[in-house]
Write a protein that holds these residues in place. Structure first.
Motif, PDB file in Angstrom:
ATOM      1  N   VAL A   1     -25.197 -10.780  54.166  1.00  0.00           N
ATOM      2  CA  VAL A   1     -26.594 -11.017  53.102  1.00  0.00           C
ATOM      3  C   VAL A   1     -26.409 -10.372  51.886  1.00  0.00           C
ATOM      4  CG1 VAL A   1     -28.858 -11.050  53.128  1.00  0.00           C
ATOM      5  CG2 VAL A   1     -27.863 -11.674  55.261  1.00  0.00           C
ATOM      6  N   THR A   2     -26.180  -8.965  51.846  1.00  0.00           N
ATOM      7  CA  THR A   2     -25.967  -8.383  50.608  1.00  0.00           C
ATOM      8  C   THR A   2     -25.108  -8.979  49.808  1.00  0.00           C
ATOM      9  OG1 THR A   2     -24.749  -6.643  51.447  1.00  0.00           O
ATOM     10  CG2 THR A   2     -27.172  -6.244  51.687  1.00  0.00           C
ATOM     11  N   ALA A   3     -23.608  -9.230  50.393  1.00  0.00           N
ATOM     12  CA  ALA A   3     -22.839  -9.836  49.381  1.00  0.00           C
ATOM     13  C   ALA A   3     -23.204 -11.065  49.003  1.00  0.00           C
ATOM     14  CB  ALA A   3     -21.523  -9.872  50.148  1.00  0.00           C
ATOM     15  N   ALA A   4     -23.763 -11.941  49.678  1.00  0.00           N
ATOM     16  CA  ALA A   4     -24.044 -13.313  49.055  1.00  0.00           C
ATOM     17  C   ALA A   4     -25.189 -13.184  48.029  1.00  0.00           C
ATOM     18  CB  ALA A   4     -24.637 -14.172  50.486  1.00  0.00           C
ATOM     19  N   CYS A   5     -26.083 -12.385  48.198  1.00  0.00           N
ATOM     20  CA  CYS A   5     -27.018 -12.078  47.052  1.00  0.00           C
ATOM     21  C   CYS A   5     -26.560 -11.518  45.942  1.00  0.00           C
ATOM     22  CB  CYS A   5     -28.242 -11.416  47.779  1.00  0.00           C
ATOM     23  SG  CYS A   5     -28.978 -12.320  49.101  1.00  0.00           S
ATOM     24  N   GLY A   6     -25.127 -10.923  45.899  1.00  0.00           N
ATOM     25  CA  GLY A   6     -24.698 -10.284  44.713  1.00  0.00           C
ATOM     26  C   GLY A   6     -25.313  -8.683  44.509  1.00  0.00           C
ATOM     27  N   LEU A   7     -25.707  -8.307  45.778  1.00  0.00           N
ATOM     28  CA  LEU A   7     -26.073  -6.920  45.804  1.00  0.00           C
ATOM     29  C   LEU A   7     -25.100  -6.040  46.072  1.00  0.00           C
ATOM     30  CD1 LEU A   7     -29.587  -7.252  47.637  1.00  0.00           C
ATOM     31  CD2 LEU A   7     -29.303  -7.037  45.045  1.00  0.00           C
ATOM     32  N   HIS A   8     -24.528  -5.350  44.835  1.00  0.00           N
ATOM     33  CA  HIS A   8     -23.517  -4.367  45.296  1.00  0.00           C
ATOM     34  C   HIS A   8     -23.930  -3.077  44.755  1.00  0.00           C
ATOM     35  CE1 HIS A   8     -20.777  -7.755  45.945  1.00  0.00           C
ATOM     36  NE2 HIS A   8     -21.118  -8.337  44.819  1.00  0.00           N
ATOM     37  N   LEU A   9     -24.573  -2.308  45.607  1.00  0.00           N
ATOM     38  CA  LEU A   9     -25.273  -1.040  45.149  1.00  0.00           C
ATOM     39  C   LEU A   9     -24.571   0.164  45.545  1.00  0.00           C
ATOM     40  CD1 LEU A   9     -28.812  -2.269  45.476  1.00  0.00           C
ATOM     41  CD2 LEU A   9     -27.513  -2.476  43.629  1.00  0.00           C
ATOM     42  N   GLY A  10     -23.558  -0.045  45.995  1.00  0.00           N
ATOM     43  CA  GLY A  10     -22.738   1.286  46.543  1.00  0.00           C
ATOM     44  C   GLY A  10     -22.632   1.323  48.101  1.00  0.00           C
ATOM     45  N   LEU A  11     -21.796   2.271  48.609  1.00  0.00           N
ATOM     46  CA  LEU A  11     -21.400   2.570  49.908  1.00  0.00           C
ATOM     47  C   LEU A  11     -22.436   2.888  50.639  1.00  0.00           C
ATOM     48  CD1 LEU A  11     -18.685   2.431  51.757  1.00  0.00           C
ATOM     49  CD2 LEU A  11     -18.672   5.006  51.222  1.00  0.00           C
ATOM     50  N   TRP A  12     -23.536   3.884  50.126  1.00  0.00           N
ATOM     51  CA  TRP A  12     -24.463   4.334  51.010  1.00  0.00           C
ATOM     52  C   TRP A  12     -25.544   3.125  51.052  1.00  0.00           C
ATOM     53  CZ3 TRP A  12     -23.582   8.081  53.836  1.00  0.00           C
ATOM     54  CH2 TRP A  12     -22.787   9.134  53.315  1.00  0.00           C
ATOM     55  N   PHE A  13     -25.471   2.239  50.292  1.00  0.00           N
ATOM     56  CA  PHE A  13     -26.554   1.091  50.534  1.00  0.00           C
ATOM     57  C   PHE A  13     -26.048   0.144  51.543  1.00  0.00           C
ATOM     58  CE2 PHE A  13     -27.774  -3.275  49.201  1.00  0.00           C
ATOM     59  CZ  PHE A  13     -29.137  -3.432  49.477  1.00  0.00           C
ATOM     60  N   ASP A  14     -24.581  -0.181  51.611  1.00  0.00           N
ATOM     61  CA  ASP A  14     -23.882  -0.792  52.476  1.00  0.00           C
ATOM     62  C   ASP A  14     -24.166  -0.475  53.735  1.00  0.00           C
ATOM     63  OD1 ASP A  14     -23.398  -2.667  50.445  1.00  0.00           O
ATOM     64  OD2 ASP A  14     -20.995  -1.873  50.347  1.00  0.00           O
ATOM     65  N   THR A  15     -23.964   1.008  53.970  1.00  0.00           N
ATOM     66  CA  THR A  15     -24.007   1.687  55.266  1.00  0.00           C
ATOM     67  C   THR A  15     -25.771   1.709  55.629  1.00  0.00           C
ATOM     68  OG1 THR A  15     -22.545   3.082  54.546  1.00  0.00           O
ATOM     69  CG2 THR A  15     -23.951   3.800  56.556  1.00  0.00           C
ATOM     70  N   ALA A  16     -26.561   1.721  55.126  1.00  0.00           N
ATOM     71  CA  ALA A  16     -28.114   1.525  55.493  1.00  0.00           C
ATOM     72  C   ALA A  16     -28.272   0.121  55.748  1.00  0.00           C
ATOM     73  CB  ALA A  16     -28.929   2.025  54.249  1.00  0.00           C
ATOM     74  N   THR A  17     -27.672  -1.065  54.873  1.00  0.00           N
ATOM     75  CA  THR A  17     -27.983  -2.239  55.415  1.00  0.00           C
ATOM     76  C   THR A  17     -27.212  -2.627  56.882  1.00  0.00           C
ATOM     77  OG1 THR A  17     -27.867  -2.867  53.053  1.00  0.00           O
ATOM     78  CG2 THR A  17     -27.690  -4.720  54.665  1.00  0.00           C
ATOM     79  N   ALA A  18     -26.085  -2.190  57.164  1.00  0.00           N
ATOM     80  CA  ALA A  18     -25.455  -2.161  58.432  1.00  0.00           C
ATOM     81  C   ALA A  18     -26.075  -1.693  59.504  1.00  0.00           C
ATOM     82  CB  ALA A  18     -23.912  -1.564  58.295  1.00  0.00           C
ATOM     83  N   PHE A  19     -26.677  -0.200  59.056  1.00  0.00           N
ATOM     84  CA  PHE A  19     -27.440   0.355  60.096  1.00  0.00           C
ATOM     85  C   PHE A  19     -28.748  -0.361  60.685  1.00  0.00           C
ATOM     86  CE2 PHE A  19     -31.242   3.299  60.921  1.00  0.00           C
ATOM     87  CZ  PHE A  19     -30.673   3.782  62.171  1.00  0.00           C
ATOM     88  N   PHE A  20     -29.590  -0.861  59.498  1.00  0.00           N
ATOM     89  CA  PHE A  20     -30.824  -1.700  60.058  1.00  0.00           C
ATOM     90  C   PHE A  20     -30.333  -2.986  60.725  1.00  0.00           C
ATOM     91  CE2 PHE A  20     -32.670   1.330  56.838  1.00  0.00           C
ATOM     92  CZ  PHE A  20     -33.343   1.964  57.788  1.00  0.00           C
ATOM     93  N   GLY A  21     -29.318  -3.501  60.155  1.00  0.00           N
ATOM     94  CA  GLY A  21     -29.057  -4.751  60.785  1.00  0.00           C
ATOM     95  C   GLY A  21     -28.650  -4.699  62.206  1.00  0.00           C
ATOM     96  N   GLY A  22     -27.681  -3.509  62.509  1.00  0.00           N
ATOM     97  CA  GLY A  22     -27.324  -3.391  63.889  1.00  0.00           C
ATOM     98  C   GLY A  22     -28.615  -2.656  64.853  1.00  0.00           C
ATOM     99  N   LEU A  23     -29.254  -2.126  64.100  1.00  0.00           N
ATOM    100  CA  LEU A  23     -30.379  -1.640  64.994  1.00  0.00           C
ATOM    101  C   LEU A  23     -31.430  -2.709  65.282  1.00  0.00           C
ATOM    102  CD1 LEU A  23     -31.651   1.140  66.131  1.00  0.00           C
ATOM    103  CD2 LEU A  23     -33.001   1.171  64.055  1.00  0.00           C
ATOM    104  N   ALA A  24     -31.675  -3.640  64.623  1.00  0.00           N
ATOM    105  CA  ALA A  24     -32.587  -4.855  64.818  1.00  0.00           C
ATOM    106  C   ALA A  24     -31.907  -5.702  65.921  1.00  0.00           C
ATOM    107  CB  ALA A  24     -32.846  -5.675  63.469  1.00  0.00           C
ATOM    108  N   ALA A  25     -30.552  -5.971  65.768  1.00  0.00           N
ATOM    109  CA  ALA A  25     -29.890  -6.672  66.810  1.00  0.00           C
ATOM    110  C   ALA A  25     -29.929  -6.182  68.027  1.00  0.00           C
ATOM    111  CB  ALA A  25     -28.426  -7.045  66.281  1.00  0.00           C
TER     112      ALA A  25
END
Length: 678
Positions: A106-130
């Motif tokens: 989702v972040t890649a499709a939206c063009g949100l390239h805000l760094g590694l820690w942002f990607d990690t937080a996104t992956a964390f909350f996505g995995g936790l919700a799933a």
């Protein structure tokens, strides 16, 4: 129901007093193996190609990524299994990896390239919700198989959304297909250097406080009496496990089933060495086992395929194959069990109509209306008058060309939907398994592998494609039914064997796609998602032939099917020849699945949703249940195909993605409806 799976045993007093020298010796041995395999990993290949720049820019980042991801997933899988008291729990079966992947897509499709820690937080909350959704669907007291089914279904849905985003934003998400299978290729050392402290710190915390997991194994009441705060402890360990999985996905993508394989291997090693199975040591050993497995997978790829191919082929292909094997082994170790009610019992909780003929005619009318309306939308919207002129051969050449193409798509979708639905109904009847579906049991995946071999090697002719799909489905079904027959057709073992074969088919599919040329890759990915794009009427011919033969056989055997779906004793008592009937019906289901897959690609949930909807409307009598099932399956796929090609026009989504998004809520509702006990 009694369900027994391999699980950590209770800790005895003698094991609590085991000498720490034994602990150190086993862990030192595992560390030595990691170091030795790492040395092999670094020095593999040709000296002429191993320059200093290659070593620093490629080999060392890849090695460190393999070690960190292996450590993280091994520990995450062990923690999840301990928390759920379920040896099938892992980042894959709890859909953590799928949720993390969707978040990053989702972040890649939206063009949100805000760094590694942002990607990690996104992956964390996505995995936790799933993970939360899967646990909610499976229930705290749900069976291990129910958890795997819930996770597999949610994974299919989340992956479908991710695939849709990759197709819609192809430029922004370029390169995510190989990453989505788990690849160790790294652009440099940045990711591993930044995330290594977080992974190692989290892993250390889990090991230091692993004694709390030991106490949780004793039961909530006992642990509470010993001073453990159950709620806070579960939340803290869950967050730690999901964080490890999120870091692994951020570094290497969702590496398949490593978190499922590592813990049982570590337990097996410990038992062979008479090593105390306490959680701090089990976490340490499982983490090192994960690193060994991932390093070994990468070394094996390079040894078999060469350095260049190993860079292109995701290491997750090998670990997913291992995961499929692990599910097969776990399934064989089960003593008994069922996954829920029989199809007949579920049918009894529906709202059966007293006028089946009226229901079937109404469904046919709905199918006719839907098929007609499906001809209208598209890049050039049409009206019913255009269809009337086309039927009378009075339309313009442009309108005729458009409607000819749309009509072919509707016919192919209709035939494939009916075939998949009928196959699902037949399999559910003879296996007495309400969750049986050609997609979830690996038969569709096997057909997809066979068809992809044709696409990536020779072409896409309808006859040869049908032959390839039939061959793949036959091999997959033969393995599945051989395993099921040896277990007495136990529904739970059948499901686990099917999920294992499905995982293996997915790994082979990824291997075929990433190893072919770009032109074939595009065709394969489009077809794999289930697509009627560019379909000609000749694609529907094998499906219609299979449907005709299946209809004749179903008419002959419908009374036997009514008896077989009840129990294992009644058919034999009244002379229904259950073994003969089961063999014939399963062959028919395989042929139907192969024909449908060759025509439209791999589609899931149709063979699950349509039969259950039919049973709830008409009950379980196959004389009326099978015709309505076929009609509802056709209706679902025709509708999904119309939505897929119009909702984002001119972009056309694969119909399989839409079916997955429609089928996932139905599957979740069905799991909630069933009364599953462990």
């Amino acid at each position: 129901m009694t369900l027994t799976l391999p699980s950590p045993r209770r800790v005895t007093a003698r094991e609590h007093t085991a000498p720490t020298a034994q602990h150190a010796l086993v862990l030192l041995g595992a560390l030595t193996l990691v170091a030795g395999l790492g040395a092999i990993h670094l020095t593999q290949g040709n000296a002429a190609h191993l320059t200093f720049d290659v070593l620093v820019a490629s080999r060392i980042p890849r090695l460190l990524a393999a070690i960190l991801v292996g450590l993280a997933l091994g520990a995450a899988g062990t923690t999840m299994q301990a928390l759920a008291r379920n040896p099938l729990a892992s980042p894959d079966t709890l859909a953590v990896n799928a949720g993390a992947k969707l978040g990053l897509t989702v972040t890649a499709a939206c063009g949100l390239h805000l760094g590694l820690w942002f990607d990690t937080a996104t992956a964390f909350f996505g995995g936790l919700a799933a993970a939360g959704l899967v646990l909610m669907l499976a229930g705290r007291t749900g069976s291990p198989v129910r958890l795997v089914l819930a996770g597999s279904a949610l994974t299919l849905g989340l992956m479908a959304i991710a695939s849709a985003l990759i197709l819609v934003a192809s430029e922004e998400t370029q390169g995510l297909f190989a990453w989505g299978a788990g690849t160790l290729s790294q652009p440099g050392l940045d990711a591993v250097i930044q995330l290594a402290p977080l992974i190692l710190l989290t892993l250390t915390g889990l090991i230091v406080r692993g004694d709390l997991l030991d106490l949780l194994q004793l039961g909530d009441d006992t642990a509470r009496a010993l001073g453990v705060h159950i709620g806070r402890t579960r939340i803290a360990f869950t967050i730690a496990a999901v964080m490890l999985a999120a870091c692994a996905v951020t570094i290497a993508g969702p590496v398949g089933f490593l978190g499922l394989c590592s813990p049982p291997i570590a337990r097996w090693i410990a038992r062979r060495l008479r090593y105390p199975i306490r959680m701090p040591w089990q976490l340490s050993l499982a983490a090192l086992t994960g690193a060994l497995l991932l390093l070994g997978a990468d070394v094996l790829l390079r040894a078999v395929l060469g350095a260049q191919a190993a860079v292109e082929i995701p290491s997750g292909v090998v670990t997913t194959l291992m995961g499929g094997l692990a599910l097969l082994i776990l399934g064989r170790s089960m003593r008994s069990g069922t996954v829920g009610d029989s199809p007949a019992a579920i049918a009894g909780r529906g709202w059966p109509s007293r006028h089946p003929v009226v229901a079937i005619v109404a469904a046919l009318a709905a199918l006719l209306v839907t098929a007609t309306l499906a001809l209208l939308p598209g890049e050039l919207p049409l009206l019913l008058g255009d269809v009337a002129n086309w039927l009378q051969a009075q339309a313009s050449s442009r309108i005729t060309w458009i409607l000819d193409a749309r009509f072919a798509r509707v016919v192919v979708s209709l035939a494939a939907g009916a075939a998949l639905a009928l196959a699902g109904a037949l399999v559910q009847a003879v296996t007495r398994n309400p969750l049986a579906d050609p997609g979830l049991l690996g038969v569709s995946g096997g057909a997809g592998v066979g068809a992809l071999m044709v696409i990536t090697s020779t072409g896409t002719g309808s006859l040869i494609l049908s032959f390839g799909a039939l061959t793949g489905a036959t091999v997959s079904a033969a393995l599945l039914f051989l395993l099921a027959a040896r277990s007495g057709w136990d529904p739970t073992r059948l499901v686990l064997a099917g999920l294992g074969l499905n995982a293996a088919s997915g790994a082979l599919t990824t291997f075929l796609i990433v190893s072919t040329d770009p032109w074939n890759k595009t065709r394969a990915v489009t077809w794999l998602g289930g697509s009627s794009y560019g379909a000609q009427l000749d694609r529907a011919v094998p499906v219609l032939v299979a449907l005709g033969a299946a209809t004749f056989i179903a008419v002959m055997l419908h009374r036997r099917l009514d008896l077989i779906q009840l129990d294992a004793v009644t058919p034999a008592v009244v002379g229904a020849k259950p073994k003969h009937t089961r063999a014939v019906v399963l062959v028919v289901a395989v042929v139907l699945t192969a024909a449908a897959t060759s025509a439209i690609g791999v589609i899931s949930f149709v063979g699950l949703a349509a039969p259950h909807a039919s049973r709830m409307l008409l009950g379980g009598r196959h004389r009326v249940h099978l015709p309505l099932t076929a009609i509802l399956g056709a209706l679902l796929v025709v509708f999904a195909d119309a939505v897929a090609r119009t909702v984002l026009s001119p972009i056309q989504l694969p119909v399989g993605i839409v079916c997955a998004l429609v089928g996932l809520p139905f599957f979740a509702w069905l799991l909630h409806r069933m009364r599953v006990s462990s």
